[in-house]
Design an enzyme around this catalytic site. Structure first.
Site, short mmCIF file in Angstrom:
data_model
loop_
_atom_site.label_atom_id
_atom_site.label_comp_id
_atom_site.label_asym_id
_atom_site.label_seq_id
_atom_site.Cartn_x
_atom_site.Cartn_y
_atom_site.Cartn_z
N ARG A 49 0.83 -1.21 0.00
CA ARG A 49 0.00 0.00 0.00
C ARG A 49 0.86 1.26 0.00
NH1 ARG A 49 -3.91 -1.30 5.03
NH2 ARG A 49 -1.89 -2.02 5.82
N ASP A 51 0.93 5.64 0.42
CA ASP A 51 0.22 6.75 1.05
C ASP A 51 -0.21 7.78 0.02
OD1 ASP A 51 0.54 5.73 3.63
OD2 ASP A 51 2.47 6.72 3.92
N TYR A 109 11.85 0.61 -3.32
CA TYR A 109 11.37 1.99 -3.34
C TYR A 109 12.48 2.89 -3.88
CZ TYR A 109 7.10 1.23 -0.61
OH TYR A 109 5.85 0.84 -0.18
N ARG A 196 10.62 7.39 3.85
CA ARG A 196 10.57 8.84 4.00
C ARG A 196 11.28 9.30 5.27
NH1 ARG A 196 4.36 10.00 3.52
NH2 ARG A 196 5.05 12.11 4.13
#
Length: 261
Positions: A49, A51, A109, A196
């Site tokens: 998932r 954001d 990522y 992040r």
């Protein structure tokens, strides 16, 4: 039958991947388009998932359907019903025991950061931004301290629902391409906001606020309150998923290089 597909999307216009009561999620758009092609309700499961504001290059999903359609219908047909910012790249039938999330052996990522004095215009909502010069070598030295199996509590969001903060980070690279800094991460799995939060800490090192060793101290201390703020979502891309070759998936086929050297 069970179908797997990969899609890419610009997450800036969505509230995230996961379906919401009021709509507006990538999952909502995809399930609506699939249901139109299948002429029946379709529900999907994804590999990871994302954001609100986070993008994807290689999000993998699977769904079950009784509708018999050629693979092209699950690609071009579905794309004709999707918003312009979402596109299916490939689709194929898979065994019934394949699961987009639980069959994955790793996830990747990429964070793209514009490092110049002026804010982004052309790349707005597609990259993060930091205005002061950053030392990529120092950031790479700090990133290397995160490799391996660790408790990543210092880089975990408060609302993270993962059962364990222990993850194995297999890759953590920082490279400069002109005004762009590109961060590449690969792990068995990631915690909520983990990438992040890591990027935020590396930026602190890059601007000279802390030496590279500080990131290792954060990792050992396991205290989120001592770490840097969570960096903005717009530069983050869900880059892809790794699976055992036994599934014979087309993962990696047709990868785009847009903003991603």
């Amino acid at each position: 039958m069970r179908i797997a597909l990969t899609l890419e999307y610009d997450g800036s216009g969505f509230c995230g991947w996961q379906s919401q009561a009021g709509g507006g999620a990538v999952q909502d758009a995809l399930e609506s388009a699939l249901s139109l092609v299948a002429d029946a309700p379709i529900r999907v499961a994804c590999a990871g998932r994302t954001d609100a504001g986070v993008h994807a290059i290689g999000q993998v999903v699977h769904f079950d359907t009784a509708a018999l359609r050629p693979d092209t219908a699950w690609v071009r047909g579905v794309n004709s019903h999707l918003p312009a910012s979402v596109a299916v790249r490939w689709a194929q039938s898979v065994p019934d025991d394949f699961h987009a999330r639980f069959s994955a052996t790793g996830r990747r990522y990429r964070y793209v950061l514009l490092n110049r004095g002026e804010r982004p215009g052309l790349m707005a909502k597609r990259v993060g931004w930091f205005h002061r010069p950053l030392d990529a070598d120092a950031m790479q030295a700090a990133a290397g301290l995160l490799l391996g199996e660790h408790d990543f509590s210092a880089f975990r969001a408060v609302e993270c629902q993962a059962k364990s903060p222990v993850k194995t980070l297999r890759r953590a690279d920082v490279t400069r391409h002109g005004d762009l800094l590109v961060f590449d991460f690969e792990a068995s799995a990631f915690l909520h906001h983990m990438v992040r939060n890591i990027v935020g800490a590396l930026v602190y090192v890059g601007k000279g606020a802390h030496p590279p060793e500080w990131v290792g101290e954060l990792l050992a201390g396991r205290d989120r309150a001592r770490a840097a703020p969570t960096f903005e979502a717009c530069g983050l891309y869900f880059a892809g998923v790794d699976y055992d070759p036994v599934w014979q998936l087309k993962v990696g086929a047709g990868d785009t290089a847009l903003l991603l050297p």
